[in-house]
Design a protein around this motif. Structure first.
Motif, PDB file in Angstrom:
ATOM      1  N   GLU A 273      -4.886  -2.638  73.492  1.00 47.17           N
ATOM      2  CA  GLU A 273      -5.405  -0.848  73.454  1.00 47.17           C
ATOM      3  C   GLU A 273      -5.814  -0.540  75.638  1.00 47.17           C
ATOM      4  OE1 GLU A 273      -6.473   1.102  71.514  1.00 47.17           O
ATOM      5  OE2 GLU A 273      -5.995  -0.307  69.814  1.00 47.17           O
ATOM      6  N   PRO A 274      -5.997  -1.242  76.080  1.00 41.52           N
ATOM      7  CA  PRO A 274      -6.267  -0.725  77.213  1.00 41.52           C
ATOM      8  C   PRO A 274      -5.017   0.007  77.784  1.00 41.52           C
ATOM      9  CG  PRO A 274      -8.271  -2.345  77.232  1.00 41.52           C
ATOM     10  CD  PRO A 274      -7.350  -2.632  76.026  1.00 41.52           C
ATOM     11  N   LEU A 275      -4.211  -1.516  77.895  1.00 46.47           N
ATOM     12  CA  LEU A 275      -2.400  -0.470  78.444  1.00 46.47           C
ATOM     13  C   LEU A 275      -1.868   0.524  77.456  1.00 46.47           C
ATOM     14  CD1 LEU A 275      -0.702  -1.614  79.955  1.00 46.47           C
ATOM     15  CD2 LEU A 275       0.199  -2.942  78.389  1.00 46.47           C
ATOM     16  N   TYR A 276      -2.458   0.006  75.755  1.00 47.50           N
ATOM     17  CA  TYR A 276      -1.506   1.393  75.546  1.00 47.50           C
ATOM     18  C   TYR A 276      -2.347   2.280  76.125  1.00 47.50           C
ATOM     19  CZ  TYR A 276      -0.045   4.021  71.886  1.00 47.50           C
ATOM     20  OH  TYR A 276      -0.124   5.441  70.541  1.00 47.50           O
ATOM     21  N   ALA A 277      -3.692   2.935  76.045  1.00 49.91           N
ATOM     22  CA  ALA A 277      -4.090   4.483  76.545  1.00 49.91           C
ATOM     23  C   ALA A 277      -3.875   4.302  77.648  1.00 49.91           C
ATOM     24  CB  ALA A 277      -5.369   3.368  76.886  1.00 49.91           C
ATOM     25  N   TYR A 278      -3.506   3.580  78.908  1.00 54.02           N
ATOM     26  CA  TYR A 278      -3.382   3.792  79.976  1.00 54.02           C
ATOM     27  C   TYR A 278      -1.575   4.183  79.963  1.00 54.02           C
ATOM     28  CZ  TYR A 278      -1.718   3.192  85.067  1.00 54.02           C
ATOM     29  OH  TYR A 278      -0.747   3.382  86.480  1.00 54.02           O
ATOM     30  N   LEU A 279      -1.299   3.849  78.739  1.00 48.33           N
ATOM     31  CA  LEU A 279       1.145   4.101  78.535  1.00 48.33           C
ATOM     32  C   LEU A 279       0.686   5.977  78.122  1.00 48.33           C
ATOM     33  CD1 LEU A 279       3.390   4.334  77.754  1.00 48.33           C
ATOM     34  CD2 LEU A 279       3.137   3.629  75.498  1.00 48.33           C
ATOM     35  N   LEU A 280      -0.266   6.101  77.548  1.00 52.04           N
ATOM     36  CA  LEU A 280      -0.636   7.409  77.025  1.00 52.04           C
ATOM     37  C   LEU A 280      -1.239   8.657  77.976  1.00 52.04           C
ATOM     38  CD1 LEU A 280      -2.175   7.276  73.159  1.00 52.04           C
ATOM     39  CD2 LEU A 280       0.007   7.697  73.966  1.00 52.04           C
TER      40      LEU A 280
ATOM     41  N   THR B  94      -3.949  15.293  61.029  1.00 51.94           N
ATOM     42  CA  THR B  94      -2.686  14.473  59.936  1.00 51.94           C
ATOM     43  C   THR B  94      -3.806  13.366  60.364  1.00 51.94           C
ATOM     44  OG1 THR B  94      -0.676  14.329  60.692  1.00 51.94           O
ATOM     45  CG2 THR B  94      -0.481  13.133  60.076  1.00 51.94           C
ATOM     46  N   ALA B  95      -4.106  12.247  61.394  1.00 49.34           N
ATOM     47  CA  ALA B  95      -5.461  11.175  61.156  1.00 49.34           C
ATOM     48  C   ALA B  95      -6.667  11.557  60.184  1.00 49.34           C
ATOM     49  CB  ALA B  95      -5.492  10.911  63.062  1.00 49.34           C
ATOM     50  N   LYS B  96      -6.654  12.333  59.319  1.00 46.14           N
ATOM     51  CA  LYS B  96      -7.827  11.983  58.429  1.00 46.14           C
ATOM     52  C   LYS B  96      -7.344  11.745  57.091  1.00 46.14           C
ATOM     53  CE  LYS B  96      -9.967  15.947  61.198  1.00 46.14           C
ATOM     54  NZ  LYS B  96     -10.126  17.321  61.261  1.00 46.14           N
ATOM     55  N   LEU B  97      -5.962  12.017  57.042  1.00 43.50           N
ATOM     56  CA  LEU B  97      -5.774  11.831  56.313  1.00 43.50           C
ATOM     57  C   LEU B  97      -5.327   9.982  55.458  1.00 43.50           C
ATOM     58  CD1 LEU B  97      -2.444  14.498  55.871  1.00 43.50           C
ATOM     59  CD2 LEU B  97      -4.835  14.290  54.799  1.00 43.50           C
ATOM     60  N   PRO B  98      -5.556   9.617  53.770  1.00 46.10           N
ATOM     61  CA  PRO B  98      -5.013   7.883  54.061  1.00 46.10           C
ATOM     62  C   PRO B  98      -3.841   7.599  54.272  1.00 46.10           C
ATOM     63  CG  PRO B  98      -6.231   9.407  51.982  1.00 46.10           C
ATOM     64  CD  PRO B  98      -5.797  10.212  53.037  1.00 46.10           C
ATOM     65  N   GLU B  99      -2.485   8.260  54.427  1.00 48.82           N
ATOM     66  CA  GLU B  99      -1.385   8.176  54.672  1.00 48.82           C
ATOM     67  C   GLU B  99      -1.199   8.203  56.043  1.00 48.82           C
ATOM     68  OE1 GLU B  99      -1.740   9.817  50.478  1.00 48.82           O
ATOM     69  OE2 GLU B  99      -1.761  10.844  52.508  1.00 48.82           O
ATOM     70  N   ALA B 100      -2.105   8.414  56.818  1.00 48.30           N
ATOM     71  CA  ALA B 100      -1.839   9.069  58.912  1.00 48.30           C
ATOM     72  C   ALA B 100      -1.048   8.115  59.331  1.00 48.30           C
ATOM     73  CB  ALA B 100      -3.165   8.942  59.278  1.00 48.30           C
ATOM     74  N   GLN B 101      -0.800   5.984  58.799  1.00 47.50           N
ATOM     75  CA  GLN B 101      -0.193   5.653  59.290  1.00 47.50           C
ATOM     76  C   GLN B 101       1.133   6.117  59.591  1.00 47.50           C
ATOM     77  OE1 GLN B 101      -2.272   3.726  61.489  1.00 47.50           O
ATOM     78  NE2 GLN B 101      -0.727   2.054  61.303  1.00 47.50           N
ATOM     79  N   MET B 102       1.638   7.027  58.375  1.00 49.80           N
ATOM     80  CA  MET B 102       3.081   7.740  58.591  1.00 49.80           C
ATOM     81  C   MET B 102       3.607   8.460  59.211  1.00 49.80           C
ATOM     82  SD  MET B 102       3.312   7.864  53.848  1.00 49.80           S
ATOM     83  CE  MET B 102       4.734   8.695  54.641  1.00 49.80           C
ATOM     84  N   GLN B 103       2.397   8.584  59.941  1.00 49.26           N
ATOM     85  CA  GLN B 103       3.289   9.440  61.791  1.00 49.26           C
ATOM     86  C   GLN B 103       3.691   8.682  62.658  1.00 49.26           C
ATOM     87  OE1 GLN B 103       0.946  13.784  62.952  1.00 49.26           O
ATOM     88  NE2 GLN B 103      -0.013  11.830  63.670  1.00 49.26           N
ATOM     89  N   ILE B 104       4.998   9.130  63.153  1.00 53.88           N
ATOM     90  CA  ILE B 104       5.286   8.670  64.763  1.00 53.88           C
ATOM     91  C   ILE B 104       4.388   8.874  65.272  1.00 53.88           C
ATOM     92  CG2 ILE B 104       7.635   9.002  63.920  1.00 53.88           C
ATOM     93  CD1 ILE B 104       8.288  11.512  65.818  1.00 53.88           C
ATOM     94  N   ALA B 105       4.580   7.885  66.272  1.00 51.15           N
ATOM     95  CA  ALA B 105       3.277   7.858  67.538  1.00 51.15           C
ATOM     96  C   ALA B 105       3.168   8.686  68.601  1.00 51.15           C
ATOM     97  CB  ALA B 105       3.614   6.261  68.498  1.00 51.15           C
ATOM     98  N   PRO B 106       2.538   9.512  69.602  1.00 47.56           N
ATOM     99  CA  PRO B 106       2.887  10.029  70.252  1.00 47.56           C
ATOM    100  C   PRO B 106       4.066  10.080  71.365  1.00 47.56           C
ATOM    101  CG  PRO B 106       0.901   9.327  70.520  1.00 47.56           C
ATOM    102  CD  PRO B 106       1.105   8.695  69.774  1.00 47.56           C
ATOM    103  N   GLU B 107       4.317   8.860  71.883  1.00 44.84           N
ATOM    104  CA  GLU B 107       5.270   8.424  72.810  1.00 44.84           C
ATOM    105  C   GLU B 107       6.486   8.743  72.256  1.00 44.84           C
ATOM    106  OE1 GLU B 107       3.277   4.503  71.098  1.00 44.84           O
ATOM    107  OE2 GLU B 107       2.473   6.461  71.806  1.00 44.84           O
ATOM    108  N   GLN B 108       6.773   8.299  70.895  1.00 47.70           N
ATOM    109  CA  GLN B 108       8.049   8.489  70.238  1.00 47.70           C
ATOM    110  C   GLN B 108       8.559  10.160  69.771  1.00 47.70           C
ATOM    111  OE1 GLN B 108       7.710   6.288  66.306  1.00 47.70           O
ATOM    112  NE2 GLN B 108      10.462   6.580  66.038  1.00 47.70           N
ATOM    113  N   GLY B 109       7.338  10.785  69.166  1.00 43.43           N
ATOM    114  CA  GLY B 109       7.594  11.805  69.390  1.00 43.43           C
ATOM    115  C   GLY B 109       8.346  12.687  71.118  1.00 43.43           C
TER     116      GLY B 109
END
Length: 220
Positions: A10-17, A34-49
């Motif tokens: 988590e700390p390293l990922y937060a630093y990446l962002l 989108t994070a409020k939806l049950p299917e939120a895991q289907m969204q791509i990561a911000p670093e990927q976008g």
């Protein structure tokens, strides 16, 4: 399936962002909704976008395909990477999820660059091929039902021009392909798809450990 890069605590990922992602306000708002939806895991990561947008812009691509829209985060990133006259043909079957996407495309001012086709993606791809569109697209991004990945890939490979790029999400699949006991249809499909691409001499290949695994295949 993961909407953040694997293998980072988590700390390293937060630093990446913090130091590596410049997320526009419209993208952040879409991600939070989108994070409020049950299917939120289907969204791509911000670093990927951000990477997809950067890649499309770097290559100077102007016409692309997207297979799997969900709530539109990846579409928005891809469209923002296109020139003003660029076009993204986006395929999905959910009017509910893509209604969210349409709102944010409109807010971001890129709605005219996105041609949304609400139909089974393979039908749309087959229709494009039948209409003589082979070789007329610069890129394709595939992020939909894993059992149909191979069919999507083969159709997109025909539709993308030589020198064009196919980008395929979730190819590391949170490590599940390594578990021989995991015989879920999606896992089995990803295993077979990855083996197919590794042996496919029609493309140059690179697999990035970005988000849940992003495969880049450049058509020769």
């Amino acid at each position: 399936m993961s909407n953040r890069s694997l293998g980072l605590d988590e700390p390293l990922y937060a630093y990446l962002l913090e130091i590596g992602v410049r997320e526009a306000e419209v993208l952040r708002c879409l991600r939070e909704e989108t994070a409020k939806l049950p299917e939120a895991q289907m969204q791509i990561a911000p670093e990927q976008g951000q990477f997809l947008q950067w890649l499309v812009r770097l290559a100077g691509f102007s016409r692309g395909l997207e297979i799997g829209v969900f709530t539109g985060y990846s579409s928005l990133c891809l469209a923002r990477g296109l020139p003003a006259a660029g076009q993204l043909l986006a395929c999905d079957i959910s009017a509910e999820w893509t209604a969210i996407a349409r709102r944010y495309w409109q807010e971001a001012g890129v709605h005219e660059r996105i041609d949304l086709r609400l139909a089974p993606a393979q039908e749309t791809l087959d229709g494009l091929l039948a209409a003589g569109e082979a070789g007329r697209f610069d890129f394709a991004f595939i992020d939909a039902d894993k059992e149909n990945y191979l069919g999507y890939y083969e159709s997109c490979l025909q539709l993308v021009r030589p020198g064009g790029l196919l980008m395929i999400d979730n190819t590391l699949w949170s490590g599940r392909p390594l578990d021989a006991a995991d015989q879920h249809p999606s896992t089995v499909a990803i295993r077979a798809f990855n083996r197919h691409l590794q042996a496919d001499e029609r493309v140059d290949l690179s697999v990035l450990p970005l988000a849940d695994g992003l495969t880049l295949a450049r058509k020769l």
